[in-house]
Design a protein around this motif. Structure first.
Motif, PDB file in Angstrom:
ATOM      1  N   ALA A  13      85.769  41.779 -52.517  1.00  0.00           N
ATOM      2  CA  ALA A  13      86.834  41.737 -53.530  1.00  0.00           C
ATOM      3  C   ALA A  13      86.688  40.484 -54.386  1.00  0.00           C
ATOM      4  O   ALA A  13      86.583  39.375 -53.869  1.00  0.00           O
ATOM      5  N   GLY A  14      86.711  40.677 -55.702  1.00  0.00           N
ATOM      6  CA  GLY A  14      86.648  39.540 -56.607  1.00  0.00           C
ATOM      7  C   GLY A  14      85.247  39.106 -56.976  1.00  0.00           C
ATOM      8  O   GLY A  14      85.052  38.392 -57.952  1.00  0.00           O
ATOM      9  N   HIS A  46      82.748  40.658 -58.295  1.00  0.00           N
ATOM     10  CA  HIS A  46      82.221  41.103 -59.589  1.00  0.00           C
ATOM     11  C   HIS A  46      82.967  40.520 -60.780  1.00  0.00           C
ATOM     12  O   HIS A  46      82.506  40.617 -61.908  1.00  0.00           O
ATOM     13  N   ASP A  47      84.118  39.882 -60.513  1.00  0.00           N
ATOM     14  CA  ASP A  47      84.765  39.152 -61.599  1.00  0.00           C
ATOM     15  C   ASP A  47      84.001  37.875 -61.914  1.00  0.00           C
ATOM     16  O   ASP A  47      84.157  37.285 -62.978  1.00  0.00           O
ATOM     17  N   HIS A  48      83.209  37.416 -60.956  1.00  0.00           N
ATOM     18  CA  HIS A  48      82.549  36.119 -61.118  1.00  0.00           C
ATOM     19  C   HIS A  48      81.059  36.227 -61.391  1.00  0.00           C
ATOM     20  O   HIS A  48      80.458  35.306 -61.909  1.00  0.00           O
ATOM     21  N   TRP A  50      78.687  32.586 -53.725  1.00  0.00           N
ATOM     22  CA  TRP A  50      80.026  33.145 -53.502  1.00  0.00           C
ATOM     23  C   TRP A  50      80.519  32.855 -52.097  1.00  0.00           C
ATOM     24  O   TRP A  50      81.648  32.433 -51.871  1.00  0.00           O
ATOM     25  N   GLY A  76      86.852  30.861 -56.156  1.00  0.00           N
ATOM     26  CA  GLY A  76      87.570  32.122 -56.303  1.00  0.00           C
ATOM     27  C   GLY A  76      87.537  32.999 -55.066  1.00  0.00           C
ATOM     28  O   GLY A  76      88.223  34.021 -55.009  1.00  0.00           O
ATOM     29  N   ASN A  77      86.744  32.618 -54.080  1.00  0.00           N
ATOM     30  CA  ASN A  77      86.656  33.414 -52.858  1.00  0.00           C
ATOM     31  C   ASN A  77      87.442  32.729 -51.747  1.00  0.00           C
ATOM     32  O   ASN A  77      87.011  31.710 -51.221  1.00  0.00           O
TER      33      ASN A  77
END
Lengths: 474, 313
Positions: free
Chosen positions: B55-56, B58-60, B72, B78-79
């Motif tokens: 989750a998240g 692919h936003d980064h 990541w 963001g993780n």
């Protein structure tokens, strides 16, 4: 004043080692500077690892910084200390009597020793405390008296800290660090111990518990939380005392008592060593937006069912406008001549004083009455013309908001840096515990040192450092 | 003990455990990528899934590659489960419960944080990766050792252990959830090369390779692997082991407090009903269904512990 050399606590005015420093200096002269530099780094590493940091207010990230530590101790002889502690004890006794009086009959105002407006119009005066009798009749359970020195036998009180004085954890950790790094120094010098402070603190707090408890009083430390600049100290003291460290949201009023939420339900607290300011203590009675306090705690307090240390409203005693009256206050309540001197102070609220201050801005230190931490002050001799001009405007606009003092020629103690031993200005904050069993002053205290050459500002928030403070045995 | 303190201890040890598990998954991914001919980014996709941190992502980042996955999982702000965030979370909770910890445990936790903050300040190059992962594992082991060696065996210790084993059980189960299909019985008597890589990956992801070899030699049988990871009480990352530990720590707590709340009943039920089957029964029941049910049980147990011990208001 300029032509006289500054008094150095190690070298006096004439470069002759003063007695308390003799053994230390012998030791120092026999040490390799490189080894000492390594030790200085080692000390820093120790501090970092134990997490002795303070958070800096007003920064985006909750940054934790170390207070620089200097390895040269500040050394005080037992004789000097005895004299000082008599003065401190007298002053603290008077402050407690003063607090009781102004929240009861206000005899000192009636006697004409203190103008009524100093109380009525003072933001630090807490009307909610009028007529309240704190358990044991103690207002300031923990006090820190800031002292400066100008000569062999001249100490001045710079400030009384009667709300929630901080820094005692540095006093303890500085000693711990010195013991680890230079054990030999403590075999050569007989230094009075400070390590019992946490157990004395706990005993002292417990002795102030409300009347009529069955069993041992439950003590807790109330912190605003991990983002507070002094959180490390709050956790440190709770840990060392073996008591719970609580935040407002851990507490509520249960059956007319303050209680903390434990894994097994709510448990009563009898003594709360709070490190939260008055206005945040109780959203029902003071600042309604406070999330740090306990709704209704003031009602429990007024019913005499919890001890709050220090008592709410003690700020009136360390207010900078009241400060100038402390010698009169000591005289009034103890009937004795004050043993400790105040720094001469002009109250800018008085027209004559204001005129003098405005004429001599470049030579005076001007402080905000309610400021703290060395912010909002003018140090005339080092200020630029522009600074002075700006300050003059502020001062004329609200003279009652300021006091002024001469720049004292503060004593120095050497620090160890690349140039070897280099003199820097210091102050001293001894810590005082007050209970019905008596007043106890830990020998030594926190020495803060201005690390910049010539600087008089020792505050940690503005680049000051600390030193271990020794009081020698005879 | 304050409810808040129990909460802080529980999460401090969950985060420590998670930091270790996530770095182990990175290590496994790297190891497989290096030793396998024809590296494919699908392996890294699978590492992401095993860590439960898709989750998240692919936003980064645009694509799943070795570099983006490692970044990541190790250091992305963001993780929430990046190693750096886990260590930060562990240390934050440790600060909160400082009074419940011994000096050694606190200093160990602070040292991990200071080390990780420096080591993970910038993107980690391939050459530095093994050393950094090793140091993180060593330092978390140091805190675990200090915990064993210096902490009183009281309710404080129980909450540390409950956090540790709930996180670990969750981690092992999540890996089974992502990889269960490679453990299903196959018509082939011997696994293909691809199977062998998959099985080795599973074992490495839970540090089980050595232990498994001691028991079963070099012959990978999916049934043995499943049994080892789910039921073998000797293996400290097996589901059975973790649930036993949860149960015994909750029993210590119950005895100390003189009260066995609902969460205790739930863990007893997991141990006596859910994990009492043998591996054949589990396969008959359906490995995937079994794993799903386990994840649900663990989630519910965590929530019940929060309520029973007043973690929050």
């Amino acid at each position: 004043m300029d032509d006289e050399p500054i008094f150095d606590e190690m070298l006096g005015r004439d470069d002759r080692i003063r007695a308390p420093y003799a053994k230390f200096k012998d030791w120092f002269d026999g040490e390799e500077p490189k080894r000492l530099r390594d030790k200085q780094r080692e000390a820093e590493e120790l501090f970092r690892l134990t997490g002795i940091t303070f958070n800096v207010y007003g920064r985006a990230e909750a940054e934790e910084r170390l207070i620089p530590f200097d390895i040269v101790p500040r050394i005080i002889s037992n004789g000097e200390w005895q004299r000082l502690s008599r003065g401190i004890e007298q002053r603290v006794r008077a402050i407690n009597a003063f607090l009781h009086d102004i929240y009861h009959r206000q005899e000192i105002v009636k006697a004409g020793k203190l103008p009524a407006q100093m109380i009525d119009r003072n933001e630090a005066f807490l009307p909610e405390m009028i007529g309240v009798d704190p358990p044991g009749n103690i207002y300031t359970h923990i006090v820190g008296i800031d002292l400066v020195r100008t000569d062999d036998d001249r100490f001045y009180v710079l400030e009384d800290n009667a709300r929630t004085p901080s820094g005692v954890s540095y006093m303890l950790e500085n000693r711990e660090t010195m013991l680890q790094m230079f054990p030999e120094l403590f075999s050569q010098n007989r230094v009075q111990s400070v390590q019992n402070y946490p157990s004395h603190l706990r005993k002292s707090l417990a002795a102030c518990a409300p009347q009529g408890l069955s069993g041992r009083p439950a003590v807790a430390v109330l912190t605003p939380g991990i983002y507070n600049s002094a959180y490390f100290e709050h956790a440190f003291l709770a840990d060392q005392m073996g008591v719970e460290l609580v935040e407002g949201h851990d507490l509520r009023i249960v059956d007319g008592r303050v209680a903390m939420r434990t894994t097994q339900g709510y448990k009563q607290i009898d003594v709360l060593y709070r490190r939260v300011d008055d206005e945040f203590l109780d959203p029902l009675n003071f600042n309604p937006d406070s999330a740090l306090g306990v709704p209704g705690i003031m009602d429990v307090y007024r019913a005499g069912r919890i001890t709050i240390a220090n008592a709410p409203g003690t700020g009136i005693a360390d207010d900078k406008a009241i400060y100038s009256y402390i010698p009169d206050i000591v005289q009034f309540y103890t009937g004795e001549r004050p043993l400790l001197e105040n720094v001469p102070t002009w109250r800018c609220s008085e027209p004559d004083s204001l005129a003098y201050v405005l004429d001599n801005l470049s030579e005076l230190v001007v402080k905000e009455v309610h400021g703290s931490g060395g912010y909002g002050m003018l140090i005339g001799p080092t200020a630029t013309k522009k600074d002075i001009a700006e300050f003059r405007k502020k001062l004329t606009a609200r003279p009652g908001n300021y006091i002024a003092q001469p720049t004292l020629s503060l004593s120095t103690v050497p620090i160890f840096n690349r140039a070897g031993l280099t003199p820097r200005h210091v102050d001293l904050r001894p810590f005082v515990l007050v209970s019905p069993d008596g007043i106890r002053i830990t020998p030594g205290g926190l020495t803060r040192v201005a690390l910049k050459k010539g600087s008089l500002v020792v505050n940690s928030s503005q680049g000051g450092g600390t030193k271990d403070t020794w009081v020698l045995e005879d | 003990m304050l409810g808040k303190t129990a909460n802080g201890l529980f999460w401090m040890y969950r985060y420590l455990e998670r930091a270790e598990n996530v770095s182990r998954l990175v290590e496994t991914g790297q190891r497989i990528a290096l030793t396998r001919s024809g590296e494919s980014d699908e392996d890294w996709q699978s590492v992401l899934q095993s860590a439960g941190v898709t989750a998240g992502f692919h936003d980064h980042y645009d694509a799943v590659t070795k570099d983006t996955v490692i970044d990541w999982m190790l250091r992305a702000k963001g993780n929430p489960s990046s190693v750096l965030n886990c260590i930060g979370g562990a240390r934050q909770n440790a600060r909160l419960v400082r009074t419940a910890l011994t000096g050694e445990v606190w200093e160990g936790t602070n040292a991990i944080y200071m080390g990780a903050r420096d080591m993970l300040a910038r993107k980690v190059g391939e050459r530095d990766l093994p050393n950094i992962l090793r140091r993180i594992r060593q330092q978390t082991a140091l805190v675990r050792g200090a915990t064993h060696g210096t902490m009183l065996r009281n309710d404080i210790y129980d909450f540390c252990r409950i956090g540790t084993f709930l996180e670990r059980a969750d981690n092992t189960t999540r890996i089974l959830d992502v990889k269960y299909y490679v453990l299903l019985p196959s018509v082939m008597a011997v696994g293909t090369d691809l199977d062998n890589v998959q099985w080795e990956t599973i074992l490495r992801s839970v540090s089980a390779r050595g232990g498994f070899r001691m028991e079963f030699g070099n012959q990978f049988e999916p049934r043995d692997i499943a049994s080892f990871l789910i039921l073998d009480r000797r293996f400290p990352r097996s589901l059975g082991f973790c649930v036993d530990k949860l149960r015994s720590n909750m029993e210590f707590l119950g005895r100390e407090y003189g009260n066995f709340p609902r969460a205790h009943g739930m863990v007893v039920d997991m141990s006596e009903r859910h994990l009492s089957r043998d591996i054949d029964e589990i396969f008959d029941y359906g490995l995937h269904e079994f794993v799903q049910e386990t994840l649900n049980c663990l989630g519910a147990l965590g929530q019940q512990i929060e309520i029973d011990y007043r973690f929050y208001e």
